[in-house]
Design a protein around this motif. Structure first.
Motif, PDB file in Angstrom:
ATOM      1  N   GLY A  32      -7.568 -14.647  32.365  1.00 39.30           N
ATOM      2  CA  GLY A  32      -8.960 -14.478  31.972  1.00 39.30           C
ATOM      3  C   GLY A  32      -9.902 -15.552  32.467  1.00 39.30           C
ATOM      4  O   GLY A  32     -11.117 -15.434  32.309  1.00 39.30           O
ATOM      5  N   ASP A  33      -9.378 -16.619  33.068  1.00 43.81           N
ATOM      6  CA  ASP A  33     -10.226 -17.714  33.529  1.00 43.81           C
ATOM      7  C   ASP A  33     -11.047 -17.326  34.765  1.00 43.81           C
ATOM      8  O   ASP A  33     -10.642 -16.469  35.561  1.00 43.81           O
ATOM      9  N   SER A  34     -12.190 -17.981  34.920  1.00 41.57           N
ATOM     10  CA  SER A  34     -12.984 -17.887  36.144  1.00 41.57           C
ATOM     11  C   SER A  34     -12.509 -18.992  37.087  1.00 41.57           C
ATOM     12  O   SER A  34     -12.476 -20.162  36.710  1.00 41.57           O
ATOM     13  N   VAL A  35     -12.157 -18.608  38.304  1.00 45.53           N
ATOM     14  CA  VAL A  35     -11.574 -19.555  39.252  1.00 45.53           C
ATOM     15  C   VAL A  35     -12.530 -19.759  40.419  1.00 45.53           C
ATOM     16  O   VAL A  35     -13.021 -18.793  41.013  1.00 45.53           O
ATOM     17  N   VAL A  36     -12.796 -21.023  40.743  1.00 44.98           N
ATOM     18  CA  VAL A  36     -13.739 -21.379  41.799  1.00 44.98           C
ATOM     19  C   VAL A  36     -13.047 -22.260  42.829  1.00 44.98           C
ATOM     20  O   VAL A  36     -12.319 -23.201  42.469  1.00 44.98           O
ATOM     21  N   PHE A  37     -13.280 -21.965  44.108  1.00 46.25           N
ATOM     22  CA  PHE A  37     -12.775 -22.797  45.196  1.00 46.25           C
ATOM     23  C   PHE A  37     -13.941 -23.436  45.925  1.00 46.25           C
ATOM     24  O   PHE A  37     -14.901 -22.765  46.304  1.00 46.25           O
ATOM     25  N   ASN A  38     -13.846 -24.747  46.106  1.00 45.27           N
ATOM     26  CA  ASN A  38     -14.821 -25.513  46.853  1.00 45.27           C
ATOM     27  C   ASN A  38     -14.053 -26.625  47.554  1.00 45.27           C
ATOM     28  O   ASN A  38     -12.920 -26.921  47.201  1.00 45.27           O
ATOM     29  N   GLY A  39     -14.627 -27.218  48.552  1.00 44.08           N
ATOM     30  CA  GLY A  39     -13.959 -28.330  49.202  1.00 44.08           C
ATOM     31  C   GLY A  39     -13.245 -27.948  50.475  1.00 44.08           C
ATOM     32  O   GLY A  39     -13.524 -26.919  51.086  1.00 44.08           O
ATOM     33  N   THR A  40     -12.280 -28.781  50.856  1.00 44.98           N
ATOM     34  CA  THR A  40     -11.702 -28.675  52.197  1.00 44.98           C
ATOM     35  C   THR A  40     -10.177 -28.723  52.196  1.00 44.98           C
ATOM     36  O   THR A  40      -9.569 -29.304  53.097  1.00 44.98           O
TER      37      THR A  40
END
Length: 196
Positions: A32-40
Motif C-alpha cells: 500500500g505504500d507510495s514508492v518514489v525513485f529519485n537520484g542516480t
C-alpha cells in the motif's frame, strides 16, 4: 488509511529494494505504500508486495529492474529513468504515464492496466502484451505496441487521442459482445485518430 511514502536513496551497499539502507528512513516499502525513485542509482526490485503507487521522478537517471511481478493499486508514473520489466508481469489498477523523459522497457512481459495509457516518452514494446482491462479507457500519445488487447462483455468505449497514431507490430484484439459492443472513438468529435 493514508499511504506512507518511501523514497529510494540507493545509499546501501547493494542495489536491492529489499535492503532498508537503500530507502529513506531505512525502511523497506510495505503493501500500500507510495514508492518514489529519485537520484542516480539503479534498483533491483526484489519485493513481493502490492504498492499504492510508483513514481520515477524526472530527476531519476538510472534503471529500476523487476525481479518479481509488480502490482500497483494506483498509478504508475515514469518521468525519468527506465523501468525494465525484465519479463515480469506489471498490473496497474490506475493509469500508466510515460513522461517525456521516461522509458518503459516491456521485454516479453504482460502489462495489464485498468486506467488510461499515456505515452509521451519512450515505450520499448519488445514482444510484450498490453491488456486494457478497465472501462472507458483512453490511449494518449503515439505508441508502438507488440500485442494490444481490449476485450469486453458489456458495452464500453475505448478512446484514442485525436491526431495520434497507434502502431501494432504483431497482434491487435478489439472485441465486444453481441449484447455489449466495444466502441472506438476519438477524444475529439470530428477529428481522426490513426491505427497501423
Amino acid at each position: 488509511t493514508i499511504a506512507k511514502g518511501n523514497t529510494w536513496t540507493g545509499e546501501g551497499a547493494d542495489s536491492f529494494a529489499s535492503n532498508p539502507a537503500n530507502w529513506s528512513n531505512n525502511k523497506v516499502p510495505q503493501n500500500g505504500d507510495s514508492v518514489v525513485f529519485n537520484g542516480t542509482k539503479d534498483c533491483t526490485w526484489d519485493l513481493n508486495i502490492t504498492i499504492g503507487s510508483l513514481n520515477l521522478k524526472s530527476g531519476f537517471t538510472d534503471m529500476v529492474i523487476l525481479n518479481s511481478d509488480l502490482t500497483i493499486t494506483g498509478g504508475l508514473t515514469i518521468d525519468g529513468g527506465i523501468l525494465n520489466l525484465n519479463n515480469k508481469a506489471l498490473n496497474a489498477n490506475g493509469y500508466i504515464l510515460i513522461g517525456v523523459g521516461g522509458n518503459l522497457y516491456a521485454t516479453a512481459s504482460t502489462i495489464t492496466v485498468k486506467g488510461n495509457w499515456l505515452n509521451y516518452g519512450s515505450f520499448n514494446a519488445g514482444t510484450s502484451t498490453v491488456i486494457l482491462s478497465g472501462t472507458n479507457q483512453t490511449i494518449y500519445g503515439n505508441t508502438t505496441f507488440y500485442n494490444l488487447i481490449k476485450t469486453v462483455t458489456t458495452a464500453d468505449t475505448l478512446y484514442f487521442e485525436a491526431g495520434k497514431t497507434q502502431t501494432i507490430l504483431n497482434s491487435l484484439t478489439l472485441q465486444g459482445a453481441s449484447s455489449g459492443l466495444l466502441a472506438l472513438r476519438s477524444t475529439q468529435n470530428g477529428q481522426y485518430w490513426y491505427i497501423d
